[in-house]
Design a protein around this motif. Sequence first.
Motif, PDB file in Angstrom:
ATOM      1  N   THR A 109       0.443 -43.072  35.190  1.00  0.00           N
ATOM      2  CA  THR A 109       1.215 -44.153  35.459  1.00  0.00           C
ATOM      3  C   THR A 109       1.130 -45.328  34.219  1.00  0.00           C
ATOM      4  OG1 THR A 109      -0.164 -45.408  36.855  1.00  0.00           O
ATOM      5  CG2 THR A 109       1.525 -44.209  38.142  1.00  0.00           C
ATOM      6  N   SER A 110       0.360 -44.868  33.232  1.00  0.00           N
ATOM      7  CA  SER A 110       0.161 -45.748  31.903  1.00  0.00           C
ATOM      8  C   SER A 110      -0.108 -47.228  32.659  1.00  0.00           C
ATOM      9  CB  SER A 110       1.373 -45.742  31.205  1.00  0.00           C
ATOM     10  OG  SER A 110       1.858 -44.462  30.773  1.00  0.00           O
ATOM     11  N   ARG A 111      -0.879 -47.428  33.420  1.00  0.00           N
ATOM     12  CA  ARG A 111      -1.481 -48.746  33.922  1.00  0.00           C
ATOM     13  C   ARG A 111      -3.030 -48.849  33.852  1.00  0.00           C
ATOM     14  NH1 ARG A 111       1.339 -49.463  40.008  1.00  0.00           N
ATOM     15  NH2 ARG A 111      -0.196 -47.758  40.434  1.00  0.00           N
ATOM     16  N   ILE A 112      -3.463 -50.057  33.757  1.00  0.00           N
ATOM     17  CA  ILE A 112      -4.588 -50.530  34.268  1.00  0.00           C
ATOM     18  C   ILE A 112      -4.649 -51.482  35.433  1.00  0.00           C
ATOM     19  CG2 ILE A 112      -6.779 -51.671  33.363  1.00  0.00           C
ATOM     20  CD1 ILE A 112      -6.091 -49.268  31.658  1.00  0.00           C
ATOM     21  N   ARG A 171      -8.571 -44.766  46.856  1.00  0.00           N
ATOM     22  CA  ARG A 171      -8.058 -43.406  46.873  1.00  0.00           C
ATOM     23  C   ARG A 171      -6.539 -43.544  46.662  1.00  0.00           C
ATOM     24  NH1 ARG A 171     -10.007 -44.074  51.707  1.00  0.00           N
ATOM     25  NH2 ARG A 171     -11.574 -42.674  51.533  1.00  0.00           N
ATOM     26  N   GLY A 172      -5.982 -42.152  46.410  1.00  0.00           N
ATOM     27  CA  GLY A 172      -4.375 -42.340  46.152  1.00  0.00           C
ATOM     28  C   GLY A 172      -3.962 -42.586  44.740  1.00  0.00           C
ATOM     29  N   LEU A 173      -5.188 -42.404  43.969  1.00  0.00           N
ATOM     30  CA  LEU A 173      -4.725 -42.964  42.300  1.00  0.00           C
ATOM     31  C   LEU A 173      -3.939 -41.738  41.688  1.00  0.00           C
ATOM     32  CD1 LEU A 173      -7.762 -45.053  41.518  1.00  0.00           C
ATOM     33  CD2 LEU A 173      -5.702 -45.734  42.227  1.00  0.00           C
ATOM     34  N   ALA A 174      -3.151 -42.173  40.831  1.00  0.00           N
ATOM     35  CA  ALA A 174      -2.485 -41.063  39.989  1.00  0.00           C
ATOM     36  C   ALA A 174      -3.260 -40.815  38.482  1.00  0.00           C
ATOM     37  CB  ALA A 174      -1.080 -41.586  39.536  1.00  0.00           C
ATOM     38  N   PHE A 175      -4.339 -39.717  38.711  1.00  0.00           N
ATOM     39  CA  PHE A 175      -5.141 -39.691  37.581  1.00  0.00           C
ATOM     40  C   PHE A 175      -5.833 -40.710  37.201  1.00  0.00           C
ATOM     41  CE2 PHE A 175      -6.969 -37.877  33.797  1.00  0.00           C
ATOM     42  CZ  PHE A 175      -7.038 -36.452  34.133  1.00  0.00           C
ATOM     43  N   ALA A 176      -7.111 -41.181  38.123  1.00  0.00           N
ATOM     44  CA  ALA A 176      -8.029 -41.972  37.912  1.00  0.00           C
ATOM     45  C   ALA A 176      -8.744 -41.510  36.508  1.00  0.00           C
ATOM     46  CB  ALA A 176      -8.828 -42.284  39.308  1.00  0.00           C
ATOM     47  N   ASN A 177      -8.910 -42.559  35.777  1.00  0.00           N
ATOM     48  CA  ASN A 177      -9.740 -42.306  34.536  1.00  0.00           C
ATOM     49  C   ASN A 177     -10.849 -43.332  34.319  1.00  0.00           C
ATOM     50  OD1 ASN A 177     -10.251 -41.067  31.991  1.00  0.00           O
ATOM     51  ND2 ASN A 177      -8.391 -40.686  31.639  1.00  0.00           N
ATOM     52  N   GLY A 178     -10.701 -43.898  33.187  1.00  0.00           N
ATOM     53  CA  GLY A 178     -11.813 -44.822  32.713  1.00  0.00           C
ATOM     54  C   GLY A 178     -12.015 -46.075  33.737  1.00  0.00           C
ATOM     55  N   LEU A 223       1.312 -34.349  35.067  1.00  0.00           N
ATOM     56  CA  LEU A 223       2.698 -34.200  35.090  1.00  0.00           C
ATOM     57  C   LEU A 223       3.347 -33.750  36.572  1.00  0.00           C
ATOM     58  CD1 LEU A 223       3.498 -31.997  31.860  1.00  0.00           C
ATOM     59  CD2 LEU A 223       4.301 -34.335  32.448  1.00  0.00           C
ATOM     60  N   SER A 224       2.167 -33.368  37.363  1.00  0.00           N
ATOM     61  CA  SER A 224       2.713 -33.102  38.867  1.00  0.00           C
ATOM     62  C   SER A 224       2.859 -34.257  39.580  1.00  0.00           C
ATOM     63  CB  SER A 224       1.520 -32.162  39.373  1.00  0.00           C
ATOM     64  OG  SER A 224       0.516 -32.844  39.688  1.00  0.00           O
ATOM     65  N   GLY A 225       2.455 -35.164  39.186  1.00  0.00           N
ATOM     66  CA  GLY A 225       2.670 -36.692  39.784  1.00  0.00           C
ATOM     67  C   GLY A 225       1.791 -36.689  41.209  1.00  0.00           C
ATOM     68  N   GLU A 226       0.801 -35.823  41.172  1.00  0.00           N
ATOM     69  CA  GLU A 226      -0.066 -35.714  42.493  1.00  0.00           C
ATOM     70  C   GLU A 226      -1.028 -37.035  42.359  1.00  0.00           C
ATOM     71  OE1 GLU A 226      -3.672 -34.810  43.000  1.00  0.00           O
ATOM     72  OE2 GLU A 226      -4.046 -34.834  41.042  1.00  0.00           O
ATOM     73  N   LYS A 227      -1.541 -37.431  43.611  1.00  0.00           N
ATOM     74  CA  LYS A 227      -2.085 -38.794  43.505  1.00  0.00           C
ATOM     75  C   LYS A 227      -3.474 -38.670  44.491  1.00  0.00           C
ATOM     76  CE  LYS A 227       1.855 -41.953  42.835  1.00  0.00           C
ATOM     77  NZ  LYS A 227       2.791 -42.914  43.157  1.00  0.00           N
TER      78      LYS A 227
END
Length: 359
Positions: A227-230, A203-210, A180-184
């Motif tokens: 960002t709801s993106r792959i 780097r600079g990803l908005a909550f890097a996950n899988g 929610l904070s929008g940090e990247k």
Amino acid sequence: MEGKLIFTSTALAALSIFFLLSLKLQASNELGNYTRIEIWGPVGPESLALDSMGRGPYTGVSDGRILRWEGATWADFAITSPHWRKECNGSSDTSLEDTCGRPLGVQFNMATGDLYIADAYYGLVAVGPEGGLATQLATEAEGEPFCLTNGVDINQENGDVYFTDSSTVFQRRDAMWAILSGEKTGRLMKYDPKSKEVSVLLRGLAFANGVALSQNSTFLLVAETATSRILRFWLQGPKAGTLELFAQLPGLPDNIKRNSRGEFWVALNVQTGLLPKWGLLNSWVRKAILMLPWKYEILRLAVPEHGVAMRFSEEGEILEVLEDNNDGETLNSISEVEESNGTLWIGSVVMPYVGLFKR
């Protein structure tokens, strides 16, 4: 290596979302083949992996243990924390995670039998085929400590390990605020088991996950949850070093797993309703929500609990959608889909069971 982001498929992505929202495989058609494998005590079998002999799946749970399914029961296999103690056993208390460990992404090196684990608090760790206490391999990159180690995949040809650190600011227990904070500050990294060095790919990803490697090892997919993106990061070929949009999703993506045909399963932990979409896109809305004393209640009301499983081709074409139309009873807060011999093993970061679909 820094990736240059290239958005070349905006119209296609929008069309894909329209198609996704109109395509629903009724859960009632699948329920006859769906079962739950209960885990008594801890919760959150977030990621799943089978070894080279087809045993398992293996999964990490909330008390810091790695468990192995043996056909009738779960057996202890490993722990990720050297500080693990009896108070950890069966715990789902997030305040104990930095002591007990919290294993998230798991993947086997099929040649060595080693299980690589992204532990949210202990970084990248690995344990041999006999299990036990995992060995800590990496806790920082370029002088920046990991704060929320998350997803992992392995190049089965050379042993390179690809993994993510979701944030350098927020720990796992504060993951929602990181989104929610929008940090990247999320990163995609590579661990070389020969040199034992870690390099930062993105780097600079908005909550890097899988993260998932393509079948021919030419590109990586990484989930950017906030960002709801792959995103697709090219490792080889004329686009090497560049980043492009692979899929824009109608929810929050968690883990990505490749099947034996080279296709990708993406688990959407939740579908985003209007309020989450609006909040994620507007910084003042995010800040306002974070300041409210009843922010947890707002999030519970705003975010549907049921998840979606999506199967993509290597080209980003949607091949299949599994959506829960059973009030969250089937695909509840899913985090991963592991496909093996026509069976779908379904993980969740909060539920006390592993879901099982048999086709």
